[in-house]
Scaffold this active site. Structure first.
Site, mmCIF file in Angstrom:
data_model
loop_
_atom_site.group_PDB
_atom_site.id
_atom_site.type_symbol
_atom_site.label_atom_id
_atom_site.label_comp_id
_atom_site.label_asym_id
_atom_site.label_seq_id
_atom_site.Cartn_x
_atom_site.Cartn_y
_atom_site.Cartn_z
ATOM 1 N N GLY A 122 -6.077 -3.284 8.265
ATOM 2 C CA GLY A 122 -5.301 -3.942 9.310
ATOM 3 C C GLY A 122 -4.108 -4.654 8.715
ATOM 4 O O GLY A 122 -4.239 -5.759 8.167
ATOM 5 N N THR A 124 -0.459 -3.711 10.200
ATOM 6 C CA THR A 124 0.549 -3.713 11.256
ATOM 7 C C THR A 124 0.138 -4.602 12.431
ATOM 8 O O THR A 124 -1.032 -4.644 12.813
ATOM 9 C CB THR A 124 0.764 -2.265 11.767
ATOM 10 O OG1 THR A 124 1.004 -1.424 10.636
ATOM 11 C CG2 THR A 124 1.927 -2.167 12.714
ATOM 12 N N THR A 130 7.367 -2.366 10.378
ATOM 13 C CA THR A 130 8.099 -2.127 9.140
ATOM 14 C C THR A 130 8.258 -3.414 8.328
ATOM 15 O O THR A 130 8.100 -3.411 7.114
ATOM 16 C CB THR A 130 9.485 -1.565 9.512
ATOM 17 O OG1 THR A 130 9.281 -0.434 10.353
ATOM 18 C CG2 THR A 130 10.264 -1.172 8.300
ATOM 19 N N GLU A 241 -1.747 5.302 -1.076
ATOM 20 C CA GLU A 241 -1.749 5.886 0.268
ATOM 21 C C GLU A 241 -0.636 6.923 0.394
ATOM 22 O O GLU A 241 -0.845 8.020 0.911
ATOM 23 C CB GLU A 241 -1.568 4.777 1.296
ATOM 24 C CG GLU A 241 -1.642 5.262 2.733
ATOM 25 C CD GLU A 241 -1.361 4.141 3.731
ATOM 26 O OE1 GLU A 241 -0.506 3.277 3.443
ATOM 27 O OE2 GLU A 241 -1.986 4.130 4.801
HETATM 28 C C1 LIG Z 1 -1.439 7.046 14.488
HETATM 29 C C2 LIG Z 1 -1.049 5.830 13.692
HETATM 30 C C3 LIG Z 1 -1.972 5.277 12.808
HETATM 31 C C4 LIG Z 1 -1.661 4.116 12.101
HETATM 32 N N1 LIG Z 1 -2.613 3.541 11.302
HETATM 33 C C5 LIG Z 1 -2.392 2.317 10.771
HETATM 34 C C6 LIG Z 1 -3.433 1.611 10.088
HETATM 35 O O1 LIG Z 1 -4.562 2.108 9.918
HETATM 36 N N2 LIG Z 1 -3.181 0.359 9.659
HETATM 37 C C7 LIG Z 1 -1.978 -0.248 9.824
HETATM 38 O O2 LIG Z 1 -1.820 -1.387 9.403
HETATM 39 N N3 LIG Z 1 -0.950 0.407 10.449
HETATM 40 C C8 LIG Z 1 -1.131 1.659 10.928
HETATM 41 N N4 LIG Z 1 -0.105 2.329 11.598
HETATM 42 C C9 LIG Z 1 1.175 1.652 11.801
HETATM 43 C C10 LIG Z 1 2.317 2.246 10.995
HETATM 44 O O3 LIG Z 1 2.185 1.905 9.639
HETATM 45 C C11 LIG Z 1 3.617 1.716 11.630
HETATM 46 O O4 LIG Z 1 3.749 2.379 12.884
HETATM 47 C C12 LIG Z 1 4.804 1.958 10.771
HETATM 48 O O5 LIG Z 1 4.734 1.134 9.635
HETATM 49 C C13 LIG Z 1 6.129 1.637 11.521
HETATM 50 O O6 LIG Z 1 6.061 0.399 12.145
HETATM 51 P P1 LIG Z 1 6.452 0.253 13.703
HETATM 52 O O7 LIG Z 1 5.740 1.324 14.445
HETATM 53 O O8 LIG Z 1 6.213 -1.145 14.136
HETATM 54 O O9 LIG Z 1 7.993 0.558 13.719
HETATM 55 P P2 LIG Z 1 9.193 -0.505 13.736
HETATM 56 O O10 LIG Z 1 9.059 -1.439 12.577
HETATM 57 O O11 LIG Z 1 9.300 -1.096 15.091
HETATM 58 O O12 LIG Z 1 10.435 0.468 13.496
HETATM 59 C C14 LIG Z 1 10.849 1.404 14.512
HETATM 60 C C15 LIG Z 1 11.820 2.396 13.897
HETATM 61 O O13 LIG Z 1 12.981 1.692 13.420
HETATM 62 C C16 LIG Z 1 13.221 2.019 12.068
HETATM 63 N N5 LIG Z 1 13.795 0.850 11.377
HETATM 64 C C17 LIG Z 1 13.318 -0.429 11.377
HETATM 65 N N6 LIG Z 1 14.110 -1.215 10.634
HETATM 66 C C18 LIG Z 1 15.104 -0.427 10.136
HETATM 67 C C19 LIG Z 1 16.245 -0.667 9.297
HETATM 68 N N7 LIG Z 1 16.502 -1.858 8.796
HETATM 69 N N8 LIG Z 1 17.049 0.382 9.021
HETATM 70 C C20 LIG Z 1 16.819 1.610 9.532
HETATM 71 N N9 LIG Z 1 15.752 1.893 10.324
HETATM 72 C C21 LIG Z 1 14.918 0.885 10.633
HETATM 73 C C22 LIG Z 1 11.857 2.409 11.476
HETATM 74 O O14 LIG Z 1 12.037 3.237 10.351
HETATM 75 C C23 LIG Z 1 11.226 3.125 12.676
HETATM 76 O O15 LIG Z 1 11.628 4.475 12.689
HETATM 77 C C24 LIG Z 1 -0.374 3.531 12.261
HETATM 78 C C25 LIG Z 1 0.571 4.114 13.128
HETATM 79 C C26 LIG Z 1 0.233 5.242 13.830
HETATM 80 C C27 LIG Z 1 1.259 5.827 14.783
#
Ligand SMILES: Cc1cc2nc3c(=O)[nH]c(=O)nc-3n(C[C@H](O)[C@H](O)[C@H](O)COP(=O)(O)OP(=O)(O)OC[C@H]3O[C@@H](n4cnc5c(N)ncnc54)[C@H](O)[C@@H]3O)c2cc1C
Length: 383
Positions: A122, A124, A130, A241
């Protein structure tokens, strides 16, 4: 086709023969029902592959990360989805590298025996994907326990795991010298009071949850490493990972290539196999090249990791190159199959969906590019 299989042949054969028991129909069925592939994970556990990284003294087989990547690659290459089981591989590194002797003694033999699973992590949160430093989940020390409150999202495999690694803030962000300081990780028993998981239905058959944390009590001895250094430990685990995910993508990539070759040799249109047309051949050949090239970076990264050398850049590059190359192969495979690519019985549409995840998670494309620009190429920091 046996391309890319020239190392660890015995390991590959053993994993392949296990995977062969779980055919297309099995994966289609769990996908359709959105069910956890419990029988597959159980078989993998019984065969010892889920404890591959656990040292022999704790009952595991003490394999390297490179060998663990081979296991994951063979799972996806067999047509399966390794998302149901890869968590234990990368979480294990966090425990092995930063856990205390007592934590290892208490948990590793039970994980090795298949009594416990350490499948979930856990990190995110709804407001912190991000930018992990913005997490709001807080752990406060009270005597011999920490009391945790907050919320996580996308916490995968939680419902099929007895243990998870949980990242929290132990010092508020505005009281730390650097944003990455003041976070800590804990080994948490997932059936503890104070955890409420709600499944998120998503594009693939991936068991993942919203997690509400309300006065969760964690014994202080379940803190991993030193308080406040959790982000560094998590990053270390994330390199593992990324390398494992790269290998899964490589397995997917070869699967897409093999399926494309097979189908294009068999499908007759205008009285000849479609694979006789260069318009069909060239995209397959190109996708194959990209998979082969990405595979080199995957082994470079896993070799560095196994030698305990810095591998942040290589782990990121391996994941990025493999995710892109396999996505290209997925696209080519779908196109090569024409309309039949959309029919569930061919598995192409399922693998296409499953593979797409890896351009977004566990780290998205832009963030890898940004990491390389700043830390490898020394370009000005952008955020
Ligand atoms: C099916 C699935 C399983 C997952 N499993 C886990 C898990 O087990 N444990 C866990 O902790 N997390 C998990 N995650 C979460 C995953 O790690 C995050 O979705 C990922 O890190 C991106 O975060 P976000 O979705 O909040 O995107 P955001 O941070 O909201 O970003 C959205 C988009 O904007 C882009 N972006 C953001 N800032 C910038 C910047 N400065 N410049 C350019 N582009 C930018 C990002 O690259 C992304 O494309 C999972 C996600 C999915 C979909």
């Amino acid at each position: 086709m046996n391309h890319g299989r020239d190392n660890h042949p015995e390991l590959r054969d053993a994993v392949r023969s296990l995977c062969a028991q779980f055919d297309s129909a099995y994966w289609q069925n769990v996908d359709e029902k959105r069910a956890y592939p419990e029988a597959f994970v159980e078989a993998l556990t019984k065969a010892g592959w889920m404890s591959a990284l656990i040292p022999e003294e704790f009952g595991g087989s003490g394999l390297s990360l490179t060998e663990a990547t081979v296991i994951m690659e063979e799972v996806t290459r067999s047509g399966g989805n390794a998302g149901c089981c890869h968590g234990q591989m990368y979480n294990m590194n966090t425990l092995l590298r930063h856990g205390s002797a007592e934590q290892k003694r208490k948990y590793l033999p039970k994980i090795a025996a298949g009594e416990l699973r350490l499948q979930s992590m856990g990190v995110t949160e709804p407001g912190a994907g991000t930018d992990t430093t913005q997490i709001k989940t807080v752990a406060v020390k009270k005597g011999d326990r920490y009391v945790v409150n907050g919320q996580k999202v996308w916490t995968s495999r939680l419902q099929h795991s007895e243990l998870m690694i949980l990242l929290t803030r132990t010092t508020p962000l505005n009281e730390t010298a650097r944003k990455a300081d003041g976070m800590s990780i804990f080994l948490v028993e997932t059936r503890s009071k104070g955890l409420d998981a709600r499944p998120i239905r998503n594009m693939v058959n991936h068991e993942t949850n919203q997690l509400f944390i309300d006065n969760l009590e964690i014994p202080a001895e379940n803190l991993i490493g030193e308080e406040g250094k959790g982000f560094r430990y998590i990053l270390d685990g994330l390199n593992a990972e990324r390398i494992l995910i790269a290998a899964e993508c490589i397995g997917d990539g070869y699967w897409f290539i093999e399926r494309s070759v097979k189908y294009s040799r068999e499908r007759i249109v205008f009285d000849r196999p479609i694979g006789q047309n260069q318009g069909i051949q060239f995209p397959i050949a190109e996708a194959y090249m990209e998979i082969e090239a990405a595979n080199l970076m995957r082994y470079k990264a896993s070799g560095l990791f196994d030698r305990k050398q810095p591998c942040g850049a290589e782990a990121n590059m391996a994941k990025h190159l493999a995710a892109k190359a396999s996505w290209e192969a997925a696209n080519v495979c779908l196109q090569t199959h024409g309309g039949f690519g959309f029919a569930a019985e061919y598995d192409v549409e399922r693998k296409f969906r499953e593979n797409r995840l890896y351009l977004v998670a566990p780290i998205s494309t832009n963030l890898i590019l940004s990491y390389l620009a700043e830390h490898v190429l020394d370009l000005p920091r952008s955020f």
